[in-house]
Design an enzyme around this catalytic site. Structure first.
Site, PDB file in Angstrom:
ATOM      1  N   ASP A 162     -10.584  15.406   8.831  1.00 21.78           N
ATOM      2  CA  ASP A 162     -11.689  15.217   7.951  1.00 21.78           C
ATOM      3  C   ASP A 162     -13.037  14.910   8.600  1.00 21.78           C
ATOM      4  O   ASP A 162     -14.157  15.305   8.427  1.00 21.78           O
ATOM      5  CB  ASP A 162     -11.456  13.899   7.119  1.00 21.78           C
ATOM      6  CG  ASP A 162     -12.812  13.304   6.376  1.00 21.78           C
ATOM      7  OD1 ASP A 162     -13.251  14.274   5.453  1.00 21.78           O
ATOM      8  OD2 ASP A 162     -13.023  12.092   6.410  1.00 21.78           O
ATOM      9  N   MET A 221      10.175   7.445   7.090  1.00 25.01           N
ATOM     10  CA  MET A 221       9.145   7.852   6.216  1.00 25.01           C
ATOM     11  C   MET A 221       7.636   7.168   6.929  1.00 25.01           C
ATOM     12  O   MET A 221       6.668   7.831   6.543  1.00 25.01           O
ATOM     13  CB  MET A 221       9.356   7.433   4.846  1.00 25.01           C
ATOM     14  CG  MET A 221      10.682   8.085   4.379  1.00 25.01           C
ATOM     15  SD  MET A 221      10.541   9.996   4.684  1.00 25.01           S
ATOM     16  CE  MET A 221       9.389  10.737   4.050  1.00 25.01           C
ATOM     17  N   GLU A 222       7.574   5.811   7.107  1.00 27.85           N
ATOM     18  CA  GLU A 222       6.572   5.127   7.770  1.00 27.85           C
ATOM     19  C   GLU A 222       5.821   5.877   8.897  1.00 27.85           C
ATOM     20  O   GLU A 222       4.745   6.083   8.790  1.00 27.85           O
ATOM     21  CB  GLU A 222       6.687   3.694   7.712  1.00 27.85           C
ATOM     22  CG  GLU A 222       6.900   2.696   6.696  1.00 27.85           C
ATOM     23  CD  GLU A 222       8.165   3.177   5.993  1.00 27.85           C
ATOM     24  OE1 GLU A 222       8.326   2.666   4.759  1.00 27.85           O
ATOM     25  OE2 GLU A 222       9.362   3.745   6.344  1.00 27.85           O
ATOM     26  N   CYS A 230      10.571   4.940  -1.578  1.00 26.56           N
ATOM     27  CA  CYS A 230      10.450   3.991  -0.198  1.00 26.56           C
ATOM     28  C   CYS A 230      10.304   2.723  -0.697  1.00 26.56           C
ATOM     29  O   CYS A 230       9.640   2.274  -1.664  1.00 26.56           O
ATOM     30  CB  CYS A 230       9.338   4.461   0.662  1.00 26.56           C
ATOM     31  SG  CYS A 230       9.534   6.234   1.769  1.00 26.56           S
ATOM     32  N   HIS A 231      11.085   1.768  -0.010  1.00 30.80           N
ATOM     33  CA  HIS A 231      10.969   0.358  -0.116  1.00 30.80           C
ATOM     34  C   HIS A 231       9.897  -0.246   0.350  1.00 30.80           C
ATOM     35  O   HIS A 231       9.347  -0.066   1.375  1.00 30.80           O
ATOM     36  CB  HIS A 231      12.240  -0.459   0.477  1.00 30.80           C
ATOM     37  CG  HIS A 231      13.349  -0.055  -0.279  1.00 30.80           C
ATOM     38  ND1 HIS A 231      14.183   1.066   0.122  1.00 30.80           N
ATOM     39  CD2 HIS A 231      14.155  -0.604  -1.160  1.00 30.80           C
ATOM     40  CE1 HIS A 231      15.256   1.182  -0.925  1.00 30.80           C
ATOM     41  NE2 HIS A 231      15.310   0.059  -1.305  1.00 30.80           N
TER      42      HIS A 231
END
Length: 157
Positions: free
Chosen positions: A129, A114-115, A78-79
């Site tokens: 969590d 992807m982000e 990824c850039h």
């Protein structure tokens, strides 16, 4: 030769060269569905749950935004991108499930799928969590790209 863009002629990994691409407005929207269970959701008041660690949804949204900005550090090909905007929304959809949406916007030479996918995953992991002291039966059930605009091809799932 493979159709994969991240493999060179010698079949070694490479980062795609985007220098010749035009800068365009690009967006991506990802969605995750998460099973929290009645045990966890029953602790919510007005769409928020306060734990010893703080407000669950607000903290998870901040974690998701941070993850979007760090995607290129997590996924090797990824850039690094100058992100224009991130909007994460969490909705309780029934007595056991929530949906998480992450919309990412840039003006750049490469997409932000992807982000957006990283944003929804980290949002869900943060909720896990923060709620695991109540139940460890939570499940991130589905993560998918809903929409991508601004590149060679637009996608709407």
């Amino acid at each position: 030769m493979s159709d994969f863009t991240h493999i060179n002629k010698k079949h070694n990994p490479k980062m795609v060269n985007v220098s010749e691409k035009k800068i365009t407005k690009r967006t991506a929207i990802a969605k995750a569905t998460m099973f929290l269970g009645e045990e966890v959701i029953s602790h919510f008041t007005k769409d928020e749950l306060m734990t010893k660690k703080g407000p669950v949804f607000q903290t998870a949204i901040i974690a998701g935004i941070q993850a979007v900005k760090k995607t290129s550090e997590l996924i090797p090909m990824c850039h690094p991108l100058l992100i224009n905007g991130v909007d994460i929304d969490i909705n309780v959809i029934d007595s056991e499930h929530v949906e998480v949406f992450c919309k990412v916007t840039i003006e750049g030479k490469t997409g932000v799928e992807m982000e957006a996918l990283t944003g929804v995953n980290i949002t869900c992991l943060t909720m896990y969590d923060m709620c695991k002291s109540i139940s460890q039966k939570m499940v991130i059930k589905e993560v998918k790209l809903l929409e991508k605009t601004g590149g060679k091809s637009d996608i709407k799932n």
